[in-house]
Scaffold this active site. Structure first.
Site, PDB file in Angstrom:
ATOM      1  N   PRO A  97       0.824  -1.219   0.000  1.00 31.00           N
ATOM      2  CG  PRO A  97      -0.192  -1.189   2.105  1.00 31.00           C
ATOM      3  CD  PRO A  97       0.612  -2.045   1.193  1.00 31.00           C
ATOM      4  CD  GLU A 124       1.638  -4.651  11.133  1.00 26.62           C
ATOM      5  OE1 GLU A 124       1.752  -3.472  10.809  1.00 26.62           O
ATOM      6  OE2 GLU A 124       0.555  -5.267  11.128  1.00 26.62           O
ATOM      7  NE  ARG A 162      -8.620  -7.607 -19.684  1.00 26.62           N
ATOM      8  CZ  ARG A 162      -8.856  -6.473 -20.314  1.00 26.62           C
ATOM      9  NH1 ARG A 162      -8.053  -5.446 -20.135  1.00 26.62           N
ATOM     10  NH2 ARG A 162      -9.864  -6.348 -21.139  1.00 26.62           N
ATOM     11  CG  ASP A 177      -9.972  -2.879 -21.901  1.00 27.95           C
ATOM     12  OD1 ASP A 177     -10.957  -3.594 -21.985  1.00 27.95           O
ATOM     13  OD2 ASP A 177      -8.817  -3.286 -21.665  1.00 27.95           O
TER      14      ASP A 177
END
Ligand code: ADE
Length: 242
Positions: A97, A124, A162, A177
């Protein structure tokens, strides 16, 4: 495209990758997946891969030596299969993140690579020193935290696959798309012509391709403006309209 994942839960990745469009592409040999289990590189007699964080705090941190062992193994496999130069070039993507936001542009960029090593963390996080040594790209799939990097890796591998030539057949084309042209995709309809009393927009039945294209663009613009004003602004800027 050959993916090498470094993970504690390879089954989470395998199941998704080997299903549907990516599974078919793997069967044809257009893409491949080699899962490397980080636990196999633990020197601990209980096969521990994590330890307490220096400085205290909740949770456990993945040890650098286990992650580094798994990384070296991936590099050796690439060397054996494609030579030292290919192994030397291989980018290492860490799912976190704390990374840059993943998007269509990044998928297109990564799809040009021959090999990708994808590192999935748990607990963590991972000892920063090994990350500094091996990671070339830190990627986040969004502003939220999930329990581990595996699901994020599957998202990235799917979006990248893809964009690899020949992974999508004509029937699965990436042409219209969402994001391909900076806009969200227009609505789609299929048979029957009337569903729960609602008719398919007449223009789609007209056979007039130019009008269909015009309608689809209008719908894309309308939807993007409504739900993603940030994308809409960028679209206008790119057209020199703002
Ligand atoms: N691992 C945990 N949360 C993540 C996220 N948002 N993106 C990528 N990897 C993650």
């Amino acid at each position: 495209m050959n993916f090498y994942t470094l993970s504690l839960f390879p089954d989470m990745i395998d199941g998704c990758f080997n299903t549907s469009i990516t599974g078919r592409a793997a069967e044809k040999g257009i893409i491949s997946l080699t899962n490397i289990n980080i636990r196999d590189f633990s020197n601990d007699k209980h096969l521990k891969v994590d330890d307490y964080p220096y400085g205290g705090g909740a949770g456990l941190v993945m040890r650098g030596d286990c992650v580094y062992g798994a990384y070296r193994h991936a590099k050796e496999l690439i060397s054996q299969r494609q030579g030292d130069i290919a192994a030397g070039w291989t980018r290492v993507v860490y799912m976190t993140p704390r990374g840059e936001a993943f998007n269509h542009k990044k998928a297109v960029e990564l799809a040009k690579e021959e090999n990708l090593i994808i590192l999935c963390g748990h607990y963590e996080g991972i000892d920063e020193r090994v990350l500094e040594e091996i990671v070339t790209d830190n990627i986040s799939i969004g502003d939220y935290v999930i329990t581990g990097g595996e699901i994020a890796a599957v998202v990235v591998m799917d979006a990248v696959s893809r964009m690899v030539p020949e992974v999508l057949g004509n029937s699965d084309s990436a042409g219209g798309d969402s994001f391909a042209d900076g806009l969200l995709e227009y609505p789609q309809y299929t048979r029957p012509e009337v569903f729960h009393g609602k008719k398919v927009p007449g223009v789609l039945l007209s056979g007039h391709h130019a009008n269909v294209d015009k309608w689809r663009l209008e719908k894309s613009v309308e939807l993007t403006k409504k739900v993603r004003p940030d994308l809409y602004e960028r679209y206008l800027e790119a057209r020199g309209d703002s």
